[in-house]
Design an enzyme around this catalytic site. Structure first.
Site, PDB file in Angstrom:
ATOM      1  N   GLY A  50       7.717  20.843 -35.939  1.00 41.80           N
ATOM      2  CA  GLY A  50       6.662  20.198 -36.708  1.00 41.80           C
ATOM      3  C   GLY A  50       6.984  20.251 -38.189  1.00 41.80           C
ATOM      4  CD  GLN A  55       6.716  22.426 -43.667  1.00 47.33           C
ATOM      5  OE1 GLN A  55       6.204  21.831 -42.738  1.00 47.33           O
ATOM      6  NE2 GLN A  55       7.638  23.353 -43.507  1.00 47.33           N
ATOM      7  CB  CYS A  97       7.746  28.212 -41.706  1.00 43.16           C
ATOM      8  SG  CYS A  97       7.125  26.890 -42.754  1.00 43.16           S
ATOM      9  CG  LEU A  98      11.771  23.387 -40.807  1.00 40.48           C
ATOM     10  CD1 LEU A  98      11.693  21.868 -40.750  1.00 40.48           C
ATOM     11  CD2 LEU A  98      13.135  23.879 -40.355  1.00 40.48           C
ATOM     12  CG  HIS A 139       3.023  26.865 -38.573  1.00 43.08           C
ATOM     13  ND1 HIS A 139       3.716  28.044 -38.692  1.00 43.08           N
ATOM     14  CD2 HIS A 139       3.621  25.990 -39.432  1.00 43.08           C
ATOM     15  CE1 HIS A 139       4.683  27.899 -39.586  1.00 43.08           C
ATOM     16  NE2 HIS A 139       4.651  26.651 -40.055  1.00 43.08           N
ATOM     17  CD  GLU A 140       3.705  22.096 -38.760  1.00 44.51           C
ATOM     18  OE1 GLU A 140       3.707  21.821 -39.972  1.00 44.51           O
ATOM     19  OE2 GLU A 140       4.662  22.679 -38.204  1.00 44.51           O
ATOM     20  CG  HIS A 143       2.589  23.966 -43.775  1.00 46.43           C
ATOM     21  ND1 HIS A 143       3.238  24.699 -44.735  1.00 46.43           N
ATOM     22  CD2 HIS A 143       3.301  24.122 -42.629  1.00 46.43           C
ATOM     23  CE1 HIS A 143       4.298  25.278 -44.181  1.00 46.43           C
ATOM     24  NE2 HIS A 143       4.358  24.958 -42.900  1.00 46.43           N
TER      25      HIS A 143
END
Ligand SMILES: [Zn+2]
Length: 173
Positions: A50, A55, A97-98, A139-140, A143
């Site tokens: 995702g 991000q 996480c990226l 999680h997303e 963000h």
């Protein structure tokens, strides 16, 4: 500081701490279409599950997911102005996480969630998800509120990671 086009913002970049602006239809539709092409390209390249708009340097309420491992998403890949209501027992899972590269930690979150969002055409849908999909939507959506998964770790784990996180923040400057 703004992330360069095509790159993922790393912890320390202020855009990851902003609260994203809700999107409107049809005003934002063209911008969304263009942004999504870039986001899917990045997500596939980075082999993530995702990716949220902050991000890639955009403070707006949108995230994408790759459905391959996420059956509960019923083929949905684009989530605009999502509202997530977590429920059910707490579950421990490893998260990464990226935007926090190289750090994977187990974290407790509710095992289920109801997500209501708009699709690419501005049409509302709702899904009840569990397992990895429930984890991903929580999680997303974090963000979009400027929250990273490391913020939710226990004080002890945070202390343990302090040096690594500081290093990431410094290299993102
Ligand atoms: Zn993330």
């Amino acid at each position: 500081m703004r992330s360069r086009s095509g790159e993922v913002s790393v912890i320390g970049d202020p855009v990851l701490r902003e609260k994203g602006r809700p999107l409107s239809f049809p005003e934002d539709a063209a911008m969304i279409g263009e942004l999504l092409r870039e986001m899917f390209r990045i997500l596939e390249r980075e082999e993530g599950l995702g990716l949220a708009a902050p991000q890639v340097g955009r403070s707006i309420r949108l995230f994408i997911a790759l459905p391959d491992y996420l059956e509960d998403l019923k083929g949905h890949t684009v989530f605009i102005n999502p509202i997530v209501e977590p429920y059910g027992d707490m579950e421990t899972r490893e998260e990464g996480c990226l935007s926090v590269p190289g750090i994977y930690e187990t974290l407790d979150r509710p095992s289920r969630a109801r997500i209501t969002a708009l699709d690419l055409n501005g049409k509302e849908f709702s899904l009840d998800v569990q397992g990895l999909s429930a984890r991903l939507v929580q999680h997303e959506t974090d963000h979009l509120d400027g929250v990273l998964f490391v913020d939710r770790l226990s004080p002890m784990k945070k202390r343990f990671l302090r040096r690594k996180l500081r290093k990431l923040r410094e290299t993102s400057d």
